[in-house]
Design a protein around this motif. Structure first.
Motif, PDB file in Angstrom:
ATOM      1  N   ILE B   4       0.851  -1.197   0.000  1.00 62.25           N
ATOM      2  CA  ILE B   4       0.000   0.000   0.000  1.00 62.25           C
ATOM      3  C   ILE B   4       0.887   1.248   0.000  1.00 62.25           C
ATOM      4  CG2 ILE B   4      -1.649   1.323   1.428  1.00 62.25           C
ATOM      5  CD1 ILE B   4      -3.009  -1.004   0.129  1.00 62.25           C
ATOM      6  N   VAL B   5       1.959   1.173   0.761  1.00 69.08           N
ATOM      7  CA  VAL B   5       2.901   2.303   0.811  1.00 69.08           C
ATOM      8  C   VAL B   5       4.301   1.775   0.546  1.00 69.08           C
ATOM      9  CG1 VAL B   5       3.883   4.149   2.247  1.00 69.08           C
ATOM     10  CG2 VAL B   5       1.491   3.492   2.548  1.00 69.08           C
ATOM     11  N   GLU B  60      11.600   8.469  -3.071  1.00 73.55           N
ATOM     12  CA  GLU B  60      10.411   8.155  -3.874  1.00 73.55           C
ATOM     13  C   GLU B  60       9.332   7.632  -2.945  1.00 73.55           C
ATOM     14  OE1 GLU B  60      11.348   5.409  -7.030  1.00 73.55           O
ATOM     15  OE2 GLU B  60      13.167   6.552  -7.488  1.00 73.55           O
ATOM     16  N   ILE B  61       8.119   8.115  -3.170  1.00 68.84           N
ATOM     17  CA  ILE B  61       7.003   7.675  -2.331  1.00 68.84           C
ATOM     18  C   ILE B  61       5.878   7.197  -3.238  1.00 68.84           C
ATOM     19  CG2 ILE B  61       5.297   8.384  -0.610  1.00 68.84           C
ATOM     20  CD1 ILE B  61       7.435  10.754  -0.081  1.00 68.84           C
ATOM     21  N   GLU B  62       5.456   5.986  -3.001  1.00 72.19           N
ATOM     22  CA  GLU B  62       4.301   5.474  -3.753  1.00 72.19           C
ATOM     23  C   GLU B  62       3.229   5.040  -2.775  1.00 72.19           C
ATOM     24  OE1 GLU B  62       5.075   2.439  -6.603  1.00 72.19           O
ATOM     25  OE2 GLU B  62       6.268   3.759  -7.884  1.00 72.19           O
ATOM     26  N   GLY B  65       0.339   2.129  -5.100  1.00 75.92           N
ATOM     27  CA  GLY B  65       1.035   1.824  -6.353  1.00 75.92           C
ATOM     28  C   GLY B  65       1.247   3.027  -7.253  1.00 75.92           C
ATOM     29  N   GLU B  66       0.856   4.212  -6.780  1.00 73.39           N
ATOM     30  CA  GLU B  66       1.051   5.413  -7.608  1.00 73.39           C
ATOM     31  C   GLU B  66       1.931   6.413  -6.886  1.00 73.39           C
ATOM     32  OE1 GLU B  66      -2.517   7.132  -9.214  1.00 73.39           O
ATOM     33  OE2 GLU B  66      -3.441   5.145  -9.289  1.00 73.39           O
ATOM     34  N   TYR B  73      -4.829  13.799  -6.058  1.00 78.72           N
ATOM     35  CA  TYR B  73      -6.139  13.810  -5.392  1.00 78.72           C
ATOM     36  C   TYR B  73      -6.792  12.423  -5.356  1.00 78.72           C
ATOM     37  CZ  TYR B  73      -5.423  18.783  -6.113  1.00 78.72           C
ATOM     38  OH  TYR B  73      -4.893  20.041  -6.126  1.00 78.72           O
ATOM     39  N   GLN B  74      -6.521  11.604  -6.377  1.00 80.49           N
ATOM     40  CA  GLN B  74      -7.091  10.256  -6.406  1.00 80.49           C
ATOM     41  C   GLN B  74      -6.571   9.428  -5.232  1.00 80.49           C
ATOM     42  OE1 GLN B  74      -9.938  10.382  -8.336  1.00 80.49           O
ATOM     43  NE2 GLN B  74      -9.420   8.201  -8.406  1.00 80.49           N
ATOM     44  N   ILE B  75      -5.298   9.675  -4.899  1.00 82.46           N
ATOM     45  CA  ILE B  75      -4.707   8.962  -3.755  1.00 82.46           C
ATOM     46  C   ILE B  75      -5.271   9.539  -2.461  1.00 82.46           C
ATOM     47  CG2 ILE B  75      -2.547   8.510  -2.504  1.00 82.46           C
ATOM     48  CD1 ILE B  75      -1.079   8.586  -5.186  1.00 82.46           C
ATOM     49  N   LYS B  76      -5.318  10.866  -2.414  1.00 78.03           N
ATOM     50  CA  LYS B  76      -5.728  11.535  -1.174  1.00 78.03           C
ATOM     51  C   LYS B  76      -7.144  11.176  -0.738  1.00 78.03           C
ATOM     52  CE  LYS B  76      -2.732  15.576  -1.192  1.00 78.03           C
ATOM     53  NZ  LYS B  76      -2.663  17.045  -1.241  1.00 78.03           N
ATOM     54  N   LYS B  77      -8.000  10.886  -1.706  1.00 74.56           N
ATOM     55  CA  LYS B  77      -9.390  10.630  -1.305  1.00 74.56           C
ATOM     56  C   LYS B  77      -9.537   9.323  -0.523  1.00 74.56           C
ATOM     57  CE  LYS B  77     -11.276   8.713  -5.613  1.00 74.56           C
ATOM     58  NZ  LYS B  77     -11.559   7.371  -5.112  1.00 74.56           N
ATOM     59  N   ASP B  78      -8.525   8.462  -0.608  1.00 73.45           N
ATOM     60  CA  ASP B  78      -8.576   7.206   0.150  1.00 73.45           C
ATOM     61  C   ASP B  78      -7.671   7.214   1.373  1.00 73.45           C
ATOM     62  OD1 ASP B  78     -10.471   5.823  -1.366  1.00 73.45           O
ATOM     63  OD2 ASP B  78      -8.987   5.439  -2.932  1.00 73.45           O
TER      64      ASP B  78
END
Lengths: 375, 312
Positions: B4-5, B60-62, B65-66, B73-78
């Motif tokens: 996840i991270v 680098e931070i994923e 997976g992104e 914002y797509q990541i932040k909403k979760d």
């Protein structure tokens, strides 16, 4: 999203009594105290008929001017109370303060005064205007007396020469006090702006962190929050002006521009608070303290406490007068009261809009930031 | 298991100070991972960097997976975040506060209502829905703070020292709430300097000191990595100097310290330590007034690695 934030922000602001106190209650208390201090202000604004004497010349007769004098000294709203006397008696009356001036009727009309002042200024302007338009006015009095009077009074600057006379001094000073207080109330909109920006930036508060982490641009929170601030500040401004109208402060017959510049001033206040909020990383209460002091200084320079300060700044430091939003608000109100035309008012409004746009640009640039060196 | 991270070589400077040094780790789906370290060790900096709040110098931070960025914002909403400082509005009620923060993620009013009610239930604030935050105790405020961060049901939840200055009852409630969320599928990154919380809660622990990861593993793995086994605090009715010197020569003993009449014995990690101690007591005909046996803690792990206590 917009309504969700707008609605909740509105609840927060309305429930926060400290903000409501500074934005609404404090200005009302301030002007009420002014009202106690300057009691009977409505009486002071009433135009007082100016006592003058006319010294007629045995040889020279200006029939047109006599018509003009006759019109200006008749009716319930007459400008002059005239006595026709000889020169010695006129001098005595002037010496005793029974009249403000006397006019020597000769080929070139001559005004004699023993001091400068509000009444003297009016008489001088009427004579000057008459010298320019001459007999046209006397004819105009026959067909349209109101227009004729307007022509004669045109250009009379109530702002000039008032300082030496008690009657003029008092009335001018009172309105400057009040207009300064209105300006202060407008600038106090900054309380809302400061709070809003404090909750927008991650390096200023935990709310800021949450807002920056929300899954959309920060402006989506800032815009509704800013509009709530404007809405509340506008209500505070409208309430204050309405209250002042009720207690008898005369804004002339241009109330809509009065309300408009008050609302505009409130927006500028909000933007000032927001901009201040972005400077440095002091605690919110520290910034509030700095803001209160700054707002009061701006209002002081606009003549809220000592009206002469406004005049001194305008003469000696005109740039400060031109960039001090409190002075622009105060001067805008002042110009509405004293000038027939709106030129000076519009200059003040445009200056405020320019200041507002500059502040808005700074704020917009700053709140675009989403990453910080430290939190 | 799906990551996840994933953080690689994260380096962050505050001026000349290196706050994070080559920080690398990953979190798998469904894990509760604990960041354990003393105050100022870099836990919060790590979290804020991962969340894209802080400018980093390297790394680098994923997430999911992104690549993570301030505009992701797509990541932040979760993602859900519970900050160390309570961030709730004093002039909104408990319900309104949770609804406000949930509303930043969930637009539909009906769905939001359900989520808010659920969050209130999870943190046990049912009786306080209409209370304004200034009327709540510190513990209840912390619970509200958590509810505001979890109401939108994030897939990944960051909790930054959520139990600081909280009463035991609220602490238990908070820890149980986090367990429950995790059971429902939320992956959790939890920072604290309370080792008991990590032991209770976390599947894996990352021990941080001076911006670096100094140890990583499950609680048992970390404890097993220690050279020292049991720690025994014993108080004898009477112990001569000669007997004490003899005691210090016990084969499995690593270290001895004496404080007043209490002697603390640090044994090597082996099975018969206590048998040997009892044999010594019997041989010397000593009378032990009290004996306290302690198994190694994460603090011991930290102490062994860094030479200082977790709460220093």
């Amino acid at each position: 999203m917009f309504w969700h934030i707008f609605k909740n922000r509105l609840k927060i602001v309305l429930r926060e009594r400290t903000l409501v106190f500074w934005a609404l209650i404090f200005p009302l208390i301030l002007v009420t105290l002014f009202n106690f201090s300057f009691s009977n202000i409505s009486e002071m604004y009433k135009f007082k008929t100016i006592n003058i004497a006319v010294v007629e010349d045995d040889v020279y007769k200006d029939e047109d001017f006599m018509v003009v004098l006759g019109e200006l000294s008749s009716g319930s709203d007459k400008i002059f109370e005239i006595v026709y006397v000889g020169i010695e008696e006129a001098n005595e009356l002037l010496e005793d303060g029974e009249i403000s001036a006397y006019i020597l009727l000769q080929e070139e009309l001559e005004l004699v005064v023993n001091r400068s002042g509000y009444s003297q200024t009016i008489v001088k302007h009427i004579l000057d205007n008459y010298a320019q338009v001459g007999s046209v006015v006397s004819n105009l009095f026959k067909t349209n007396p109101e227009k004729a009077q307007e022509v004669l009074l045109a250009g009379i600057n109530m702002n000039e020469n008032y300082v030496d006379t008690e009657e003029g001094k008092d009335s001018d000073m009172v309105v400057v006090n009040y207009y300064g207080a209105i300006a202060l109330a407008c600038i106090y909109g900054g309380f809302f702006g400061l709070k809003t920006i404090n909750e927008m930036e991650a390096n200023l508060s935990s709310f800021g962190i949450k807002n920056v982490l929300a899954p959309f641009k920060k402006t989506k929170i800032y815009i509704p929050s800013f509009l709530v601030d404007v809405f509340i500040q506008a209500i505070c401004g409208i309430t204050l002006i309405t209250y002042l109208v009720i207690i008898g402060l005369d804004f002339g017959d241009k109330l809509i521009p009065v309300y408009s510049i008050t609302i505009l001033g409130g927006i500028i206040g909000i933007l000032i608070g927001s901009a201040l909020g972005l400077v440095g990383r002091f605690k919110e209460n520290t910034k509030m303290g700095i803001f209160v002091a700054s707002a009061f200084t701006l209002a002081f320079l606009s003549g809220m406490v000592a009206p002469n300060v406004k005049h001194i700044i305008q003469v000696n430091a005109p740039l400060i007068a031109k960039i001090n939003p409190a002075n622009l608000i105060s001067d805008g109100l002042y110009s509405l009261y004293y000038y027939d035309n709106m030129n000076r008012y519009y200059i003040n409004v445009i200056s405020l809009v320019v200041i507002g746009l500059i502040l808005l640009s700074i704020i917009a640039f700053a709140i675009r930031r989403r990453q910080y060196d430290s939190i | 298991m799906k990551k996840i991270v994933e953080v690689k070589n994260l380096t962050k400077f505050y001026g000349d100070l290196k706050a994070l040094d080559n920080f690398s780790f990953d979190v798998k789906k469904g894990e509760i991972i604990g960041f354990l370290g003393p105050n100022g060790s870099g836990k919060t900096t790590a979290i804020n960097s991962i969340l894209g709040l802080l400018k980093i110098q390297e790394g680098e931070i994923e997430i999911f997976g992104e690549k993570m960025s301030p505009e992701a914002y797509q990541i932040k909403k979760d993602i859900g975040v519970v900050l160390q400082n309570v961030a709730v509005f004093d002039y909104l009620t408990v319900y309104e506060n949770i609804d406000y923060f949930c509303g930043l993620y969930v637009k539909e009013k009906d769905k939001r209502k359900e989520l808010v009610e659920e969050a209130i239930k999870i943190v046990g604030l049912e009786k306080y829905k209409k209370f304004f935050p200034p009327k709540l105790s510190g513990g209840l405020l912390r619970r509200l703070n958590i509810a505001c961060g979890i109401a939108h049901k994030p897939k990944l939840l960051f909790l930054d020292e959520p139990t600081v200055a909280v009463d035991p009852q609220s602490r238990n409630n908070i820890l149980e709430s986090i367990k429950k969320l995790n059971e429902e599928g939320t992956t959790v990154i939890y920072t604290t300097h309370y080792m008991e919380e990590v032991e209770f809660l976390c599947d894996r622990v990352i021990i941080i000191d001076n911006g670096s990861i100094v140890a990583e593993g499950t609680v048992d793995e970390l404890k097993n990595s220690l050279d020292v086994g049991e720690k025994v605090e014993v108080e004898f009715r009477e112990l001569t100097v000669k007997q004490l010197e003899k005691l210090k020569k016990l084969k499995s003993l690593v270290e001895t310290s004496v404080e007043g009449s209490v002697i603390t014995l640090y044994f090597k990690k082996q099975k018969d330590n206590m048998v040997k101690l009892f044999e010594f007591i019997k041989e010397e005909k000593l009378e032990a007034i009290s004996m306290n046996l302690k198994t190694p803690t994460l603090n011991d792990v930290f102490l062994e690695i860094t030479g200082k206590e977790l709460r220093d």
